[in-house]
Scaffold this motif. Sequence first.
Motif, PDB file in Angstrom:
ATOM      1  N   ASP A   1       0.812  -1.354  -0.003  1.00 49.02           N
ATOM      2  CA  ASP A   1      -0.207   0.100   0.054  1.00 49.02           C
ATOM      3  C   ASP A   1       0.932   1.352  -0.103  1.00 49.02           C
TER       4      ASP A   1
ATOM      5  N   THR B   1       2.382   1.464  -3.347  1.00 46.83           N
ATOM      6  CA  THR B   1       1.484   2.180  -4.398  1.00 46.83           C
ATOM      7  C   THR B   1       1.126   3.583  -4.251  1.00 46.83           C
ATOM      8  N   ALA B   2       0.765   4.132  -2.864  1.00 44.44           N
ATOM      9  CA  ALA B   2       0.748   5.527  -2.832  1.00 44.44           C
ATOM     10  C   ALA B   2       1.749   6.255  -2.951  1.00 44.44           C
TER      11      ALA B   2
ATOM     12  N   GLY C   1       3.849   5.478  -5.684  1.00 40.36           N
ATOM     13  CA  GLY C   1       3.843   5.554  -7.084  1.00 40.36           C
ATOM     14  C   GLY C   1       2.649   6.418  -7.509  1.00 40.36           C
ATOM     15  N   ILE C   2       1.684   6.545  -6.851  1.00 42.53           N
ATOM     16  CA  ILE C   2       0.634   7.411  -7.446  1.00 42.53           C
ATOM     17  C   ILE C   2       1.008   8.921  -7.064  1.00 42.53           C
ATOM     18  N   ALA C   3       1.626   9.102  -6.083  1.00 41.47           N
ATOM     19  CA  ALA C   3       2.213  10.504  -5.847  1.00 41.47           C
ATOM     20  C   ALA C   3       3.069  11.001  -6.717  1.00 41.47           C
ATOM     21  N   ARG C   4       4.018  10.028  -7.137  1.00 43.43           N
ATOM     22  CA  ARG C   4       5.110  10.518  -8.287  1.00 43.43           C
ATOM     23  C   ARG C   4       4.281  10.455  -9.614  1.00 43.43           C
ATOM     24  N   LEU C   5       3.346   9.661  -9.931  1.00 34.95           N
ATOM     25  CA  LEU C   5       2.772  10.082 -11.106  1.00 34.95           C
ATOM     26  C   LEU C   5       1.973  11.413 -10.984  1.00 34.95           C
ATOM     27  N   GLU C   6       1.341  11.616 -10.008  1.00 37.35           N
ATOM     28  CA  GLU C   6       0.552  12.989  -9.856  1.00 37.35           C
ATOM     29  C   GLU C   6       1.382  14.182  -9.958  1.00 37.35           C
TER      30      GLU C   6
END
Length: 125
Positions: free
Chosen positions: A14, A17-18, A20-25
């Motif tokens: 988790d 994943t969080a 990775g999402i923050a980097r993508l954002e």
Amino acid sequence: MAARPAKRTETETDTDTAAGIARLEGYLLCQAEIGKARTEAEDFAGRLPWLTSAQREEVVRNYALDRLNVSKESLRAVTVRCAELQQEYETRYHLLRRRLLCHCVALLLLSCALCAGCVLVLASR
């Protein structure tokens, strides 16, 4: 035989994943800012019809770079302020927790003293 990688816990997954999402954002926000800076630069250069193509490209490039530098500085200032506020709020939170604990302990001691007093009064009858 090759060693198997250690199995990851659900919390680690988790967290990854969080992150990775923050980097993508962050990447998407950065790309949007670059596009916005380029659009503003194109609009600015469009108001200067006397520029040659090379001059126009130079103006667009410099304007976009300046705009991105302003954005970076603003972001750094916001980041610093967020860290300051987080420290202030954490300090305040710890102070409030300590005060609440002191009040609870005082209330518990007062309750114990009252109970002991009642027991003594009832025992003396």
